[in-house]
Design a protein around this motif. Structure first.
Motif, PDB file in Angstrom:
ATOM      1  N   ASN A 119       0.825  -1.205   0.000  1.00 42.53           N
ATOM      2  CA  ASN A 119       0.000   0.000   0.000  1.00 42.53           C
ATOM      3  C   ASN A 119       0.863   1.260   0.000  1.00 42.53           C
ATOM      4  O   ASN A 119       2.020   1.232   0.429  1.00 42.53           O
ATOM      5  CB  ASN A 119      -0.906   0.022   1.237  1.00 42.53           C
ATOM      6  CG  ASN A 119      -1.773  -1.212   1.319  1.00 42.53           C
ATOM      7  OD1 ASN A 119      -2.317  -1.659   0.317  1.00 42.53           O
ATOM      8  ND2 ASN A 119      -1.882  -1.788   2.498  1.00 42.53           N
ATOM      9  N   ASP A 120       0.283   2.368  -0.446  1.00 41.62           N
ATOM     10  CA  ASP A 120       0.964   3.648  -0.314  1.00 41.62           C
ATOM     11  C   ASP A 120       1.078   3.959   1.172  1.00 41.62           C
ATOM     12  O   ASP A 120       0.072   4.028   1.879  1.00 41.62           O
ATOM     13  CB  ASP A 120       0.183   4.762  -1.018  1.00 41.62           C
ATOM     14  CG  ASP A 120       0.382   4.743  -2.524  1.00 41.62           C
ATOM     15  OD1 ASP A 120       1.243   3.976  -3.003  1.00 41.62           O
ATOM     16  OD2 ASP A 120      -0.314   5.497  -3.212  1.00 41.62           O
ATOM     17  N   LEU A 121       2.289   4.138   1.627  1.00 37.04           N
ATOM     18  CA  LEU A 121       2.543   4.325   3.048  1.00 37.04           C
ATOM     19  C   LEU A 121       2.180   5.731   3.506  1.00 37.04           C
ATOM     20  O   LEU A 121       2.540   6.717   2.866  1.00 37.04           O
ATOM     21  CB  LEU A 121       4.014   4.046   3.351  1.00 37.04           C
ATOM     22  CG  LEU A 121       4.449   2.610   3.100  1.00 37.04           C
ATOM     23  CD1 LEU A 121       5.962   2.497   3.103  1.00 37.04           C
ATOM     24  CD2 LEU A 121       3.825   1.676   4.133  1.00 37.04           C
ATOM     25  N   THR A 122       1.481   5.789   4.624  1.00 40.15           N
ATOM     26  CA  THR A 122       1.108   7.059   5.228  1.00 40.15           C
ATOM     27  C   THR A 122       2.052   7.346   6.397  1.00 40.15           C
ATOM     28  O   THR A 122       2.829   6.478   6.815  1.00 40.15           O
ATOM     29  CB  THR A 122      -0.331   6.997   5.764  1.00 40.15           C
ATOM     30  OG1 THR A 122      -0.369   6.031   6.836  1.00 40.15           O
ATOM     31  CG2 THR A 122      -1.328   6.609   4.673  1.00 40.15           C
ATOM     32  N   ILE A 123       1.948   8.533   6.946  1.00 41.19           N
ATOM     33  CA  ILE A 123       2.727   8.882   8.138  1.00 41.19           C
ATOM     34  C   ILE A 123       2.395   7.911   9.269  1.00 41.19           C
ATOM     35  O   ILE A 123       3.284   7.465   9.994  1.00 41.19           O
ATOM     36  CB  ILE A 123       2.461  10.352   8.565  1.00 41.19           C
ATOM     37  CG1 ILE A 123       3.072  11.311   7.552  1.00 41.19           C
ATOM     38  CG2 ILE A 123       2.989  10.622   9.967  1.00 41.19           C
ATOM     39  CD1 ILE A 123       4.590  11.290   7.503  1.00 41.19           C
ATOM     40  N   GLU A 124       1.130   7.570   9.413  1.00 40.10           N
ATOM     41  CA  GLU A 124       0.723   6.631  10.468  1.00 40.10           C
ATOM     42  C   GLU A 124       1.350   5.252  10.243  1.00 40.10           C
ATOM     43  O   GLU A 124       1.795   4.610  11.199  1.00 40.10           O
ATOM     44  CB  GLU A 124      -0.801   6.535  10.543  1.00 40.10           C
ATOM     45  CG  GLU A 124      -1.294   5.780  11.752  1.00 40.10           C
ATOM     46  CD  GLU A 124      -0.872   6.413  13.081  1.00 40.10           C
ATOM     47  OE1 GLU A 124      -0.663   5.649  14.042  1.00 40.10           O
ATOM     48  OE2 GLU A 124      -0.748   7.647  13.158  1.00 40.10           O
ATOM     49  N   ASP A 125       1.390   4.787   9.002  1.00 40.71           N
ATOM     50  CA  ASP A 125       2.048   3.515   8.695  1.00 40.71           C
ATOM     51  C   ASP A 125       3.523   3.566   9.098  1.00 40.71           C
ATOM     52  O   ASP A 125       4.059   2.615   9.677  1.00 40.71           O
ATOM     53  CB  ASP A 125       1.974   3.199   7.197  1.00 40.71           C
ATOM     54  CG  ASP A 125       0.569   2.917   6.713  1.00 40.71           C
ATOM     55  OD1 ASP A 125      -0.260   2.417   7.502  1.00 40.71           O
ATOM     56  OD2 ASP A 125       0.304   3.221   5.525  1.00 40.71           O
ATOM     57  N   LEU A 126       4.168   4.678   8.778  1.00 42.23           N
ATOM     58  CA  LEU A 126       5.586   4.831   9.123  1.00 42.23           C
ATOM     59  C   LEU A 126       5.775   4.816  10.634  1.00 42.23           C
ATOM     60  O   LEU A 126       6.690   4.155  11.139  1.00 42.23           O
ATOM     61  CB  LEU A 126       6.151   6.111   8.519  1.00 42.23           C
ATOM     62  CG  LEU A 126       6.207   6.160   6.991  1.00 42.23           C
ATOM     63  CD1 LEU A 126       6.681   7.530   6.523  1.00 42.23           C
ATOM     64  CD2 LEU A 126       7.091   5.070   6.436  1.00 42.23           C
ATOM     65  N   ARG A 127       4.927   5.514  11.346  1.00 42.25           N
ATOM     66  CA  ARG A 127       5.026   5.527  12.820  1.00 42.25           C
ATOM     67  C   ARG A 127       4.868   4.116  13.394  1.00 42.25           C
ATOM     68  O   ARG A 127       5.615   3.716  14.285  1.00 42.25           O
ATOM     69  CB  ARG A 127       3.971   6.459  13.418  1.00 42.25           C
ATOM     70  CG  ARG A 127       4.277   7.907  13.235  1.00 42.25           C
ATOM     71  CD  ARG A 127       3.257   8.783  13.962  1.00 42.25           C
ATOM     72  NE  ARG A 127       3.539  10.176  13.698  1.00 42.25           N
ATOM     73  CZ  ARG A 127       2.678  11.029  13.182  1.00 42.25           C
ATOM     74  NH1 ARG A 127       1.445  10.656  12.898  1.00 42.25           N
ATOM     75  NH2 ARG A 127       3.025  12.285  12.970  1.00 42.25           N
ATOM     76  N   ASN A 128       3.896   3.383  12.890  1.00 44.17           N
ATOM     77  CA  ASN A 128       3.680   2.017  13.375  1.00 44.17           C
ATOM     78  C   ASN A 128       4.881   1.126  13.074  1.00 44.17           C
ATOM     79  O   ASN A 128       5.298   0.321  13.917  1.00 44.17           O
ATOM     80  CB  ASN A 128       2.417   1.415  12.754  1.00 44.17           C
ATOM     81  CG  ASN A 128       1.161   2.055  13.279  1.00 44.17           C
ATOM     82  OD1 ASN A 128       1.125   2.615  14.376  1.00 44.17           O
ATOM     83  ND2 ASN A 128       0.100   2.009  12.490  1.00 44.17           N
ATOM     84  N   SER A 129       5.431   1.258  11.888  1.00 45.79           N
ATOM     85  CA  SER A 129       6.586   0.445  11.516  1.00 45.79           C
ATOM     86  C   SER A 129       7.822   0.811  12.340  1.00 45.79           C
ATOM     87  O   SER A 129       8.618  -0.057  12.688  1.00 45.79           O
ATOM     88  CB  SER A 129       6.886   0.588  10.020  1.00 45.79           C
ATOM     89  OG  SER A 129       5.831   0.016   9.276  1.00 45.79           O
ATOM     90  N   VAL A 130       7.985   2.084  12.657  1.00 45.59           N
ATOM     91  CA  VAL A 130       9.090   2.504  13.518  1.00 45.59           C
ATOM     92  C   VAL A 130       8.938   1.866  14.896  1.00 45.59           C
ATOM     93  O   VAL A 130       9.916   1.364  15.478  1.00 45.59           O
ATOM     94  CB  VAL A 130       9.180   4.048  13.603  1.00 45.59           C
ATOM     95  CG1 VAL A 130      10.066   4.487  14.761  1.00 45.59           C
ATOM     96  CG2 VAL A 130       9.693   4.610  12.293  1.00 45.59           C
ATOM     97  N   GLU A 131       7.728   1.854  15.425  1.00 38.34           N
ATOM     98  CA  GLU A 131       7.505   1.218  16.727  1.00 38.34           C
ATOM     99  C   GLU A 131       7.824  -0.272  16.660  1.00 38.34           C
ATOM    100  O   GLU A 131       8.430  -0.820  17.574  1.00 38.34           O
ATOM    101  CB  GLU A 131       6.066   1.442  17.208  1.00 38.34           C
ATOM    102  CG  GLU A 131       5.801   2.856  17.668  1.00 38.34           C
ATOM    103  CD  GLU A 131       6.754   3.314  18.764  1.00 38.34           C
ATOM    104  OE1 GLU A 131       6.983   2.564  19.748  1.00 38.34           O
ATOM    105  OE2 GLU A 131       7.304   4.434  18.640  1.00 38.34           O
TER     106      GLU A 131
END
Length: 134
Positions: free
Chosen positions: A101-113
């Motif tokens: 999927n096109d990554l959103t800021i929220e996706d990035l935050r979740n992946s960082v966690e």
């Protein structure tokens, strides 16, 4: 489509790219920049790279918050539309690279966690019965 640029000091970016190719040979949407290795003009190299890409969902990964690579990427972000993630590591890259999927800021935050959870001292688990679950 997501497009990724890994920009780090020395050859860390290239090393991450090579490992990514081991897991996903078709990673045409990933580029890397080894800052200050062959060319001391990182800013010019970075600008040329993002000008060449011109993708809608561009995500830039840097190695250290506050480091010179991250400072340049952050300063240039005022002129271009891309997301920045610093403190890049392999679990983070793989999780995001395999996300269709096109990554959103929220996706990035979740992946960082999720990537933060990969950092641990294994010594603490040696005598723990749950160590088989690692």
């Amino acid at each position: 489509m997501n497009y990724f640029v890994i920009a780090t000091h020395s050859t860390y970016a290239e090393g991450l790219y090579n490992v990514i190719k081991f897991f996903k040979s078709d990673c045409d949407n990933v580029r890397y920049i080894n800052a200050y290795v062959e060319d001391q003009e990182f800013e010019k190299c970075f600008r040329n790279t993002i000008e060449d890409i011109k993708q809608e969902n561009l995500i830039i990964f840097t190695d250290m918050a506050g480091g010179s690579v991250n400072q340049v990427v952050t300063n240039i972000s005022r002129e271009y539309d891309y997301k920045i993630v610093t403190g890049v590591n392999l679990p983070l890259l793989l999780e995001l690279l395999f996300n269709p999927n096109d990554l959103t800021i929220e996706d990035l935050r979740n992946s960082v966690e999720n990537a933060k959870e990969q950092l641990m001292v294994i010594e603490e688990f040696k005598d723990d019965e749950s160590s088989d679950e690692l």
